[in-house]
Design a protein around this motif. Structure first.
Motif, PDB file in Angstrom:
ATOM      1  N   ARG A  49       0.825  -1.197   0.000  1.00  0.00           N
ATOM      2  CA  ARG A  49       0.000   0.000   0.000  1.00  0.00           C
ATOM      3  C   ARG A  49       0.865   1.255   0.000  1.00  0.00           C
ATOM      4  O   ARG A  49       0.581   2.220  -0.706  1.00  0.00           O
ATOM      5  CB  ARG A  49      -0.935  -0.012   1.209  1.00  0.00           C
ATOM      6  N   VAL A  50       1.942   1.251   0.773  1.00  0.00           N
ATOM      7  CA  VAL A  50       2.857   2.401   0.804  1.00  0.00           C
ATOM      8  C   VAL A  50       3.510   2.607  -0.555  1.00  0.00           C
ATOM      9  O   VAL A  50       3.631   3.736  -1.045  1.00  0.00           O
ATOM     10  CB  VAL A  50       3.936   2.200   1.895  1.00  0.00           C
ATOM     11  N   LEU A 155     -10.496   3.521 -10.350  1.00  0.00           N
ATOM     12  CA  LEU A 155     -10.262   2.908  -9.043  1.00  0.00           C
ATOM     13  C   LEU A 155     -11.484   2.078  -8.666  1.00  0.00           C
ATOM     14  O   LEU A 155     -12.623   2.550  -8.772  1.00  0.00           O
ATOM     15  CB  LEU A 155     -10.015   3.987  -7.984  1.00  0.00           C
ATOM     16  N   LEU A 156     -11.246   0.849  -8.254  1.00  0.00           N
ATOM     17  CA  LEU A 156     -12.308  -0.036  -7.794  1.00  0.00           C
ATOM     18  C   LEU A 156     -12.125  -0.295  -6.301  1.00  0.00           C
ATOM     19  O   LEU A 156     -11.000  -0.309  -5.804  1.00  0.00           O
ATOM     20  CB  LEU A 156     -12.276  -1.375  -8.545  1.00  0.00           C
ATOM     21  N   ARG A 157     -13.245  -0.496  -5.622  1.00  0.00           N
ATOM     22  CA  ARG A 157     -13.179  -0.927  -4.224  1.00  0.00           C
ATOM     23  C   ARG A 157     -13.936  -2.238  -4.101  1.00  0.00           C
ATOM     24  O   ARG A 157     -15.077  -2.349  -4.552  1.00  0.00           O
ATOM     25  CB  ARG A 157     -13.770   0.121  -3.282  1.00  0.00           C
ATOM     26  N   VAL A 186      -4.889  -3.705   0.640  1.00  0.00           N
ATOM     27  CA  VAL A 186      -5.802  -3.892   1.768  1.00  0.00           C
ATOM     28  C   VAL A 186      -5.959  -2.560   2.495  1.00  0.00           C
ATOM     29  O   VAL A 186      -5.007  -2.014   3.039  1.00  0.00           O
ATOM     30  CB  VAL A 186      -5.287  -4.970   2.736  1.00  0.00           C
ATOM     31  N   GLU A 187      -7.181  -2.009   2.460  1.00  0.00           N
ATOM     32  CA  GLU A 187      -7.467  -0.750   3.157  1.00  0.00           C
ATOM     33  C   GLU A 187      -7.977  -0.992   4.577  1.00  0.00           C
ATOM     34  O   GLU A 187      -7.759  -0.174   5.466  1.00  0.00           O
ATOM     35  CB  GLU A 187      -8.524   0.047   2.394  1.00  0.00           C
ATOM     36  N   ARG A 188      -8.659  -2.112   4.778  1.00  0.00           N
ATOM     37  CA  ARG A 188      -9.287  -2.352   6.082  1.00  0.00           C
ATOM     38  C   ARG A 188      -9.442  -3.849   6.292  1.00  0.00           C
ATOM     39  O   ARG A 188      -9.806  -4.585   5.374  1.00  0.00           O
ATOM     40  CB  ARG A 188     -10.661  -1.676   6.105  1.00  0.00           C
ATOM     41  N   PHE A 189      -9.121  -4.290   7.524  1.00  0.00           N
ATOM     42  CA  PHE A 189      -9.268  -5.703   7.883  1.00  0.00           C
ATOM     43  C   PHE A 189      -9.920  -5.773   9.254  1.00  0.00           C
ATOM     44  O   PHE A 189      -9.440  -5.166  10.213  1.00  0.00           O
ATOM     45  CB  PHE A 189      -7.906  -6.395   7.905  1.00  0.00           C
ATOM     46  N   ILE A 200     -12.890  -7.656   4.776  1.00  0.00           N
ATOM     47  CA  ILE A 200     -11.708  -7.030   4.203  1.00  0.00           C
ATOM     48  C   ILE A 200     -12.128  -6.068   3.101  1.00  0.00           C
ATOM     49  O   ILE A 200     -12.930  -6.416   2.228  1.00  0.00           O
ATOM     50  CB  ILE A 200     -10.740  -8.083   3.626  1.00  0.00           C
ATOM     51  N   ASP A 201     -11.601  -4.837   3.149  1.00  0.00           N
ATOM     52  CA  ASP A 201     -11.793  -3.863   2.075  1.00  0.00           C
ATOM     53  C   ASP A 201     -10.502  -3.776   1.269  1.00  0.00           C
ATOM     54  O   ASP A 201      -9.408  -3.645   1.838  1.00  0.00           O
ATOM     55  CB  ASP A 201     -12.120  -2.486   2.639  1.00  0.00           C
ATOM     56  N   LEU A 202     -10.641  -3.823  -0.050  1.00  0.00           N
ATOM     57  CA  LEU A 202      -9.488  -3.772  -0.954  1.00  0.00           C
ATOM     58  C   LEU A 202      -9.633  -2.598  -1.919  1.00  0.00           C
ATOM     59  O   LEU A 202     -10.736  -2.297  -2.387  1.00  0.00           O
ATOM     60  CB  LEU A 202      -9.369  -5.064  -1.768  1.00  0.00           C
ATOM     61  N   ARG A 203      -8.517  -1.936  -2.197  1.00  0.00           N
ATOM     62  CA  ARG A 203      -8.477  -0.900  -3.227  1.00  0.00           C
ATOM     63  C   ARG A 203      -7.775  -1.469  -4.445  1.00  0.00           C
ATOM     64  O   ARG A 203      -6.686  -2.035  -4.335  1.00  0.00           O
ATOM     65  CB  ARG A 203      -7.743   0.341  -2.720  1.00  0.00           C
TER      66      ARG A 203
END
Length: 212
Positions: A49-50, A155-157, A186-189, A200-203
């Protein structure tokens, strides 16, 4: 040698069956290893992600400079960064097929790991629009990213949830996302509840193929 190994194995088995303390210790060790594995997989996802965020930020900075003055060197550097982002993007003949390929990956990989998918959704993120189901920080960050995307990219989520997931299987799934050659950030777990529930949220970066 095989006889000695059989004797050791039988001795361990008898200790396991006879001693509740041995069994408790064994399960505790497995639990610690599972938690460590999940944390390690999250570290891999954070690093990816970074890396993607740095590319997006640098490309946005170069575009701002290009609006002030056209510098061939800057334009070439921006083009290299754009190509780097494009190489990480999901890309099929059209955006519908790209979303279908992403959905297939998000169903196939967890199923192979023994994870039971409860829900799976994929949505396109548009500049200026918010996702009611997303965390506020993720929504704000995604809006900024959309504005900085190279032409021909969207961009998809994706949000995927699992019923009663095993920690070890979740660890492997997060590692698969981090190792993917295509963008899966991974934006959120979230994991909670009894029985356990994970979300899990994915970008996801996708490229729109030109038609005509």
């Amino acid at each position: 040698m095989s006889g000695q190994w059989s004797a050791v194995r039988e001795d361990l088995r008898s200790q396991w069956q006879a001693s509740a303390r041995v069994r408790l210790g064994g399960w505790a060790i497995l639990g610690i290893l599972s938690i460590y594995g999940v944390l390690l997989a999250q570290d891999h996802a954070d690093a990816r992600r970074v890396e993607l965020k740095q590319l997006e930020g640098e490309l946005s900075r170069l575009r701002s400079l290009a609006r002030e003055k056209v510098w061939p060197e800057r334009a070439a550097e921006a083009e290299r960064l754009s190509q780097a982002l494009s190489s990480m993007a999901w890309s099929e003949r059209d955006i519908g097929l790209t979303e279908a390929a992403l959905q297939d990956w998000l169903r196939t990989v967890p199923a192979r790991l023994g994870l039971k998918t409860r829900e799976l959704s994929i949505a396109r993120v548009e500049s200026g629009k918010t996702d009611a189901g997303a965390a506020p920080a993720a929504t704000a960050g995604s809006s900024d990213i959309v504005q900085a995307l190279p032409p021909g990219h969207v961009l998809l989520r994706a949000r995927i949830s699992f019923d009663a997931p095993q920690r070890a299987a979740l660890m492997v799934f997060l590692a698969e996302c981090a190792r993917s050659d295509r963008s899966l950030v991974v934006e959120r777990f979230l994991m909670r509840g009894q029985p356990a529930f994970a979300e899990i949220d994915l970008r996801v970066l996708a490229r729109v193929q030109e038609t005509g």
